[in-house]
Design an enzyme around this catalytic site. Sequence first.
Site, PDB file in Angstrom:
ATOM      1  N   SER A 129      -6.581  -0.668   0.641  1.00 30.36           N
ATOM      2  CA  SER A 129      -5.182  -0.421   0.297  1.00 30.36           C
ATOM      3  C   SER A 129      -4.307  -1.565   0.799  1.00 30.36           C
ATOM      4  CB  SER A 129      -4.706   0.906   0.907  1.00 30.36           C
ATOM      5  OG  SER A 129      -4.553   0.729   2.303  1.00 30.36           O
ATOM      6  N   LYS A 130      -3.044  -1.494   0.449  1.00 31.52           N
ATOM      7  CA  LYS A 130      -2.097  -2.567   0.767  1.00 31.52           C
ATOM      8  C   LYS A 130      -2.120  -2.959   2.242  1.00 31.52           C
ATOM      9  CE  LYS A 130       1.113  -2.631  -2.952  1.00 31.52           C
ATOM     10  NZ  LYS A 130       0.110  -3.400  -3.673  1.00 31.52           N
ATOM     11  N   ARG A 131      -2.377  -1.967   3.103  1.00 31.47           N
ATOM     12  CA  ARG A 131      -2.296  -2.299   4.520  1.00 31.47           C
ATOM     13  C   ARG A 131      -3.426  -3.253   4.950  1.00 31.47           C
ATOM     14  NH1 ARG A 131      -5.725   1.110   7.728  1.00 31.47           N
ATOM     15  NH2 ARG A 131      -6.603   2.571   6.225  1.00 31.47           N
ATOM     16  N   HIS A 132      -4.454  -3.387   4.115  1.00 34.82           N
ATOM     17  CA  HIS A 132      -5.529  -4.326   4.441  1.00 34.82           C
ATOM     18  C   HIS A 132      -5.230  -5.739   3.945  1.00 34.82           C
ATOM     19  CE1 HIS A 132      -7.625  -0.361   4.173  1.00 34.82           C
ATOM     20  NE2 HIS A 132      -7.957  -0.759   5.381  1.00 34.82           N
ATOM     21  N   GLY A 133      -4.276  -5.853   3.033  1.00 35.85           N
ATOM     22  CA  GLY A 133      -3.962  -7.158   2.443  1.00 35.85           C
ATOM     23  C   GLY A 133      -3.690  -6.971   0.965  1.00 35.85           C
TER      24      GLY A 133
END
Length: 489
Positions: free
Chosen positions: A260-264
């Site tokens: 998800s976005k929080r990983h990149g």
Amino acid sequence: MAEVRVRIAPSPSGNLHVGTARTALFNYLFAKKNNGKFVLRIEDTDADRTSQEYIDNIFDSLKALGLNWDEGPDVGGPYGPYTQSQRFDIYPKYVQELLDKGFAYECFCTPEELEAEKQLASENKKPYVYSRKCENLTEEEKAKLRAEGRKPAIRFNIAKAQRAFHKTSMLTFDDLVKGELHVDTDLLGDFVIMKSNGAPTYNFAVVIDDMLMKISHVIRGEDHISNTFKQILIFEALGAEVPKFGHLGMILAPDRSKLSKRHGATAVSEFVEKGYLTDALINFVALLGWSPSDGQEIKTVDEIAKDFRINEISSSNSIFEYDKLNWMNSHYIKMLSIDELKERLKPYLTKYDLTELSVAQYTRMVEVTYEPLTLLSDITDAVAYFFGEDVEIDEKAKETLETETSQDVLKTFTEQSANWEWTEEALHEKLEAFRGYYKEKGIKPKVTMWAIRAAVTGRLCGADMTAILAILGKEKSLKRIKSAMKQTV
Ligand code: GLU
């Protein structure tokens, strides 16, 4: 064998995700390998979550990755339209066919009634399965409900279809990737195929479209496995040929949670903006489930296509290693020609006045700076000192410049270089002699160079120092040295 026809059917509720890019790639490779057709279908039945911007993003991203389709909304084809919202008049006929065959029925349940059923199931800690209370309504009962103003949704009768084509409630299919999969269809629940407003649901529209578009193989994410059982029964109920199915494992983040976005970055366009090359990205994405038989991981899509076998795709989940992608990207950057680099780096240099450099200087700058780049966007910072009159001096460079040795080096450099010929070749020799002069005084060559580098670039690391001096020219180089001497003494 009938013609191989595969498709990618993204829902435009966001920018094209790398996971969808991988599904697209594997479909594309399968089509290529089998001389088949690769179809793009836009599944935009959920009008609230659909936008033209996302549709454009899907087109642009697939094209940028080189995954060109043979049939699709823009290029047309024999089985169009290829945008689901333009196909709404096609579906009712098939709903009627299922109703006529007894494989579907009208359901008048209100959202409140259905909610109550769900609530009860959850209180009893049971998975929710629709009660089928509308399955056997008489014509009078239906007429009465209609008279109340209720509009029916249409549900698919799972048990009826299952019993008509299979001996037991068990439904089995041979997945191209995962092998034999089965489910007890009694647990699936009669699902809605057409809403009361006449809109088809995903599981129904997808079958009609795959059937009419003569899709031979459905290759998609394993999150669709539970849908596949429902879809197989609809194909069978319509007397259509059931395509072969292959389900790909999920793509997980390095921490094994959902990517998800929080990983990149997760969307193809985000990766491109960040300075990833689409060739590197697609090569990396191919390795999420597929392994080359010769162990050589760097491959073009054409090379991968030759080696690709759907039954060799790993059935387990893949980890999206950003570090590996970065390594691959830097590798692909190094494979670009200087002419390509000169063009492809330009979008990341807009904050500089490129007219400060001649073509030859710009070329040389690219030549001496591209190698350490991980992302194309890293060039922005890497070349900062080639532009403007002055440079910002960072902390480490400041410390270096404060030493007596550095100040002495800079003073001598200014004096000696006054009459130097200022070409890279000449500077190369002169600097060697200059370092030698200080070496005799017990100063290490790298220390000598640090002083010059710190003064001219404001940093202790960077491109080849001789090239930097040559590109900047005598005047600018000496001006920066002079200013560094003043600033720090
Ligand atoms: N529109 C579906 C999705 O984006 C496609 C599913 C399918 O390939 O059948 O998940």
